[in-house]
Enzyme design. Structure first.
Site, PDB file in Angstrom:
ATOM      1  N   ASP A 154     106.587  75.479  27.266  1.00  0.00           N
ATOM      2  CA  ASP A 154     105.272  75.025  27.844  1.00  0.00           C
ATOM      3  C   ASP A 154     104.887  75.582  29.463  1.00  0.00           C
ATOM      4  O   ASP A 154     105.475  76.613  30.418  1.00  0.00           O
ATOM      5  CB  ASP A 154     105.835  73.716  28.704  1.00  0.00           C
ATOM      6  N   VAL A 155     103.625  75.944  29.722  1.00  0.00           N
ATOM      7  CA  VAL A 155     102.968  76.774  30.229  1.00  0.00           C
ATOM      8  C   VAL A 155     102.581  76.082  31.887  1.00  0.00           C
ATOM      9  O   VAL A 155     102.788  76.743  33.119  1.00  0.00           O
ATOM     10  CB  VAL A 155     101.805  77.076  30.025  1.00  0.00           C
TER      11      VAL A 155
ATOM     12  N   ARG B 136     104.461  73.862  22.994  1.00  0.00           N
ATOM     13  CA  ARG B 136     105.226  73.043  22.984  1.00  0.00           C
ATOM     14  C   ARG B 136     106.137  72.423  22.078  1.00  0.00           C
ATOM     15  O   ARG B 136     106.743  72.430  22.207  1.00  0.00           O
ATOM     16  CB  ARG B 136     104.831  71.746  23.884  1.00  0.00           C
TER      17      ARG B 136
ATOM     18  N   LYS C  17      88.490  75.356  34.125  1.00  0.00           N
ATOM     19  CA  LYS C  17      87.760  75.744  33.723  1.00  0.00           C
ATOM     20  C   LYS C  17      86.954  77.389  34.331  1.00  0.00           C
ATOM     21  O   LYS C  17      87.220  78.566  34.438  1.00  0.00           O
ATOM     22  CB  LYS C  17      86.682  75.745  32.691  1.00  0.00           C
TER      23      LYS C  17
ATOM     24  N   TYR D   5      88.397  68.520  34.366  1.00  0.00           N
ATOM     25  CA  TYR D   5      88.301  70.338  33.320  1.00  0.00           C
ATOM     26  C   TYR D   5      87.566  70.881  33.616  1.00  0.00           C
ATOM     27  O   TYR D   5      87.851  71.950  33.728  1.00  0.00           O
ATOM     28  CB  TYR D   5      87.648  69.016  31.664  1.00  0.00           C
TER      29      TYR D   5
ATOM     30  N   THR E 290      88.344  71.556  15.652  1.00  0.00           N
ATOM     31  CA  THR E 290      89.978  71.491  16.339  1.00  0.00           C
ATOM     32  C   THR E 290      90.111  69.949  16.677  1.00  0.00           C
ATOM     33  O   THR E 290      89.488  68.983  17.417  1.00  0.00           O
ATOM     34  CB  THR E 290      90.160  72.300  17.542  1.00  0.00           C
TER      35      THR E 290
ATOM     36  N   ILE F  75      91.937  77.202  17.133  1.00  0.00           N
ATOM     37  CA  ILE F  75      91.609  78.255  18.145  1.00  0.00           C
ATOM     38  C   ILE F  75      92.771  79.127  17.804  1.00  0.00           C
ATOM     39  O   ILE F  75      92.706  80.385  17.642  1.00  0.00           O
ATOM     40  CB  ILE F  75      91.094  78.333  19.856  1.00  0.00           C
TER      41      ILE F  75
ATOM     42  N   VAL G 111      84.182  72.729  19.264  1.00  0.00           N
ATOM     43  CA  VAL G 111      84.803  73.517  18.109  1.00  0.00           C
ATOM     44  C   VAL G 111      85.488  72.394  17.724  1.00  0.00           C
ATOM     45  O   VAL G 111      86.035  71.781  17.587  1.00  0.00           O
ATOM     46  CB  VAL G 111      86.175  74.780  18.969  1.00  0.00           C
TER      47      VAL G 111
ATOM     48  N   ASN H   3      95.515  81.088  25.429  1.00  0.00           N
ATOM     49  CA  ASN H   3      94.667  79.984  24.556  1.00  0.00           C
ATOM     50  C   ASN H   3      95.188  78.604  25.317  1.00  0.00           C
ATOM     51  O   ASN H   3      94.293  77.358  24.424  1.00  0.00           O
ATOM     52  CB  ASN H   3      94.686  80.136  23.389  1.00  0.00           C
TER      53      ASN H   3
END
Length: 262
Positions: free
Chosen positions: A66-67, A41, A162, A158, A193, A21, A191, A93
């Site tokens: 790296d968030v 990353r 979210k 998860y 991906t 995405i 999706v 994202n």
């Protein structure tokens, strides 16, 4: 800057921009004239996306980030500011997905989901919002999930992460609205991906289903019976960051083939 006016130079930052995405959004915004900073990353996929963008005549930079690391996120903002100027658009994202039954749920999985998906979105937003406030214009789009709205078995961590992203989206929309900054979320279903391919592999490993059976199960989760294309999510992002979407804020838009209808 007058309300509704575009900033002098449109600079978009896309985290998780090396594939899936994020890549599709970066390419779509580059086609709209944005200068693009892609962050993730791994350097290799980022450099490939930058090459694609530059081949289309748009400026782009790759920033390894790296968030989950506050210093890395600060360095991302500094690199964008130094090389491109203040970001006017932020696409949060970067994210991961893992599953586990709740009984004996690993604590480290819980922490990892929250750290990447929720706290990562918080951290990146925090470093870029001041520049948007200063220029009195900004667009933030958080890539959430249909898991931001509904629960599912084996996805406690998860789903919680979210749901948190959606709550953060709404809170920031309320707080940043007076600064002409909109904040919205896109909630994709499955999706096409690498993340979804990993989910298919996980289903195969845990259930003994064939690849065709696992894919059929995922297809069955939406009325259209298919995977969503990354470009479909990108088109919604394009709309949300455009000047005409200035009145849309605090919203969550599903791109899921009709699986979740609220």
């Amino acid at each position: 800057m007058a309300e509704g006016q575009d900033p002098p130079r449109q600079v978009a930052v896309v985290t998780g921009g090396g594939q899936g995405i994020g890549r599709s959004i970066a390419l779509a915004l580059a086609g709209d004239g944005f200068a693009i900073a892609v962050a993730a990353r791994r350097a290799g996929p980022l450099e490939e996306v930058v090459a694609e963008i530059e081949a289309r005549g748009a400026p782009a930079i790759a920033v390894v980030c790296d968030v989950t690391d506050p210093e890395s996120v600060i360095a991302l903002q500094q690199s964008v500011q130094h090389k491109m100027g203040s970001a006017s658009v932020l696409i949060n994202n970067a994210g991961i997905a893992e599953s586990h039954k709740f009984v004996d749920h690993p604590d480290d999985l819980w922490q990892r989901m929250l750290e990447v998906n929720l706290t990562g979105t918080y951290r990146v937003s925090k470093v870029f919002v001041p520049g948007m406030i200063e220029q009195r214009w900004g667009r933030i789009v958080n890539i959430a999930s249909t898991a931001a709205k509904v629960g599912a078995r084996y996805l406690a961590a998860y789903t919680a992460s979210k749901h948190g992203v959606l709550g953060l989206t709404r809170a920031l929309a309320a707080e940043l609205g007076p600064h002409n900054i909109t904040v919205n979320a896109i909630c994709p279903g499955y999706v096409d991906t690498p993340m979804t391919q990993a989910s298919i592999e996980n289903i195969i490993a845990r259930t003994g289903r064939t690849r065709e059976e696992a894919l059929a199960f995922i297809h069955s989760t939406n009325p259209q019976g298919r995977l969503i294309h990354p470009e479909e999510v990108a088109q919604v992002a394009r709309m949300l960051v455009g000047r005409a979407a200035g009145g849309i804020s605090g919203q969550s838009i599903n791109v899921d083939g009709g699986a979740v209808m609220f």
